[in-house]
Design a protein around this motif. Structure first.
Motif, PDB file in Angstrom:
ATOM      1  N   ASP A   1       0.852  -1.181   0.000  1.00 53.64           N
ATOM      2  CA  ASP A   1       0.000   0.000   0.000  1.00 53.64           C
ATOM      3  C   ASP A   1       0.890   1.233   0.000  1.00 53.64           C
ATOM      4  O   ASP A   1       2.120   1.113  -0.098  1.00 53.64           O
ATOM      5  N   LEU A   2       0.278   2.405   0.160  1.00 58.95           N
ATOM      6  CA  LEU A   2       1.029   3.659   0.060  1.00 58.95           C
ATOM      7  C   LEU A   2       1.484   4.216   1.403  1.00 58.95           C
ATOM      8  O   LEU A   2       2.354   5.085   1.438  1.00 58.95           O
ATOM      9  N   ASP A   3       0.893   3.756   2.495  1.00 61.66           N
ATOM     10  CA  ASP A   3       1.189   4.290   3.826  1.00 61.66           C
ATOM     11  C   ASP A   3       1.893   3.227   4.667  1.00 61.66           C
ATOM     12  O   ASP A   3       1.305   2.173   4.950  1.00 61.66           O
ATOM     13  N   GLN A   4       3.127   3.499   5.055  1.00 62.23           N
ATOM     14  CA  GLN A   4       3.923   2.491   5.767  1.00 62.23           C
ATOM     15  C   GLN A   4       3.296   2.096   7.095  1.00 62.23           C
ATOM     16  O   GLN A   4       3.220   0.897   7.417  1.00 62.23           O
ATOM     17  N   ALA A   5       2.836   3.077   7.867  1.00 59.85           N
ATOM     18  CA  ALA A   5       2.259   2.767   9.174  1.00 59.85           C
ATOM     19  C   ALA A   5       1.011   1.893   9.021  1.00 59.85           C
ATOM     20  O   ALA A   5       0.823   0.916   9.765  1.00 59.85           O
ATOM     21  N   ALA A   6       0.165   2.225   8.056  1.00 57.17           N
ATOM     22  CA  ALA A   6      -1.075   1.472   7.854  1.00 57.17           C
ATOM     23  C   ALA A   6      -0.792   0.052   7.376  1.00 57.17           C
ATOM     24  O   ALA A   6      -1.410  -0.909   7.848  1.00 57.17           O
ATOM     25  N   VAL A   7       0.154  -0.084   6.461  1.00 52.57           N
ATOM     26  CA  VAL A   7       0.427  -1.419   5.922  1.00 52.57           C
ATOM     27  C   VAL A   7       1.173  -2.271   6.945  1.00 52.57           C
ATOM     28  O   VAL A   7       0.988  -3.498   7.001  1.00 52.57           O
TER      29      VAL A   7
END
Length: 250
Positions: free
Chosen positions: A36-42
């Protein structure tokens, strides 16, 4: 294909349908590379999929990033057995808006191109690099493309419908081309599935949608994940598109 111990790349894996698919895979012992595009979210999503799964940041519209992603997955896990092309973008709008003989608006090129870039080009790039990684690993594999009921055309979605028709066509094309590597390609065309977006809709809007779906409700993301698992585990499924829409027709 057995799932236990196999490695799968899931694009758009930080939330929604992608995360539900990843959790279904890891529930059966698979390992997921969530993209995905967001490191924290992924990273958070990957943590919910067991200790072996891992999150990756990649803009799937950028060829060098996609190439590096699949090289890194092979370096990290030593194999790749499956890819789910789930990432997608909506930028809805009418082709033209015309009133009293005057053009009031039109779908912009940026609206068109942004959806083409993510939904179609991104699917192509990930499919190509995923096929390379699976061919290198030599274990065969499966590519699952998430299309849409909109592939047949839908008012206000020229861009989205065009991409989802293209994604469906890639299934047949890739099934024929990749068979010699033991790689299958199958697609799913979902109807209206319960996601974060539908969860935020007004109850009366949801009720109107549910009334036109023959089964009388939205699809559940876990049901879609079950359909993906059926494709992965059934080695005779190849080159076809599953219509997963509760009987809905636009």
């Amino acid at each position: 294909m057995k799932v236990e111990g196999q490695v799968f790349v899931i694009t758009g894996g930080a939330r929604g349908l992608g995360l539900a698919i990843a959790q279904a895979i890891t529930h059966k012992g698979g390992i997921c590379a969530l993209v995905d595009l967001d490191q924290a979210a992924v990273d958070l999503a990957a943590a919910s999929c067991g200790t072996q799964s891992k999150g990756y940041v990649c803009n799937i519209t950028q060829e060098p990033e996609v190439e590096m992603l699949f090289e890194q997955v092979l370096a990290d896990f030593g194999r790749l057995d499956g890819l789910v092309n789930n990432a997608g973008l909506l930028r809805d709008g009418m082709l033209i808006k015309f009133k009293d003989g005057q053009v009031q608006g039109k779908m912009s090129l940026s609206q068109w191109q942004s959806v083409i870039d993510v939904n179609l080009t991104g699917t192509f790039l990930c499919g190509r690099e995923g096929a390379i990684a699976m061919a290198k690993a030599g274990n065969g594999g499966v590519i699952v493309n998430i299309s849409s009921i909109a592939k047949a055309g839908n008012i206000g979605q020229s861009n989205y419908a065009a991409t989802k028709a293209g994604v469906a066509a890639l299934v047949t094309t890739w099934a024929g081309e990749l068979n010699r590597f033991g790689i299958r390609a199958v697609g799913i065309a979902p109807g209206v599935i319960s996601t974060d977006m539908t969860d935020s809709m007004k109850p009366e809007a949801l009720e109107r949608i549910e009334k036109v779906i023959p089964v009388g409700r939205l699809g559940d993301r876990t049901e879609l994940a079950d359909a993906v698992m059926f494709i992965i585990e059934n080695d005779y499924m190849n080159g076809r598109l599953i219509e997963f829409d509760g009987g809905l027709r636009f």
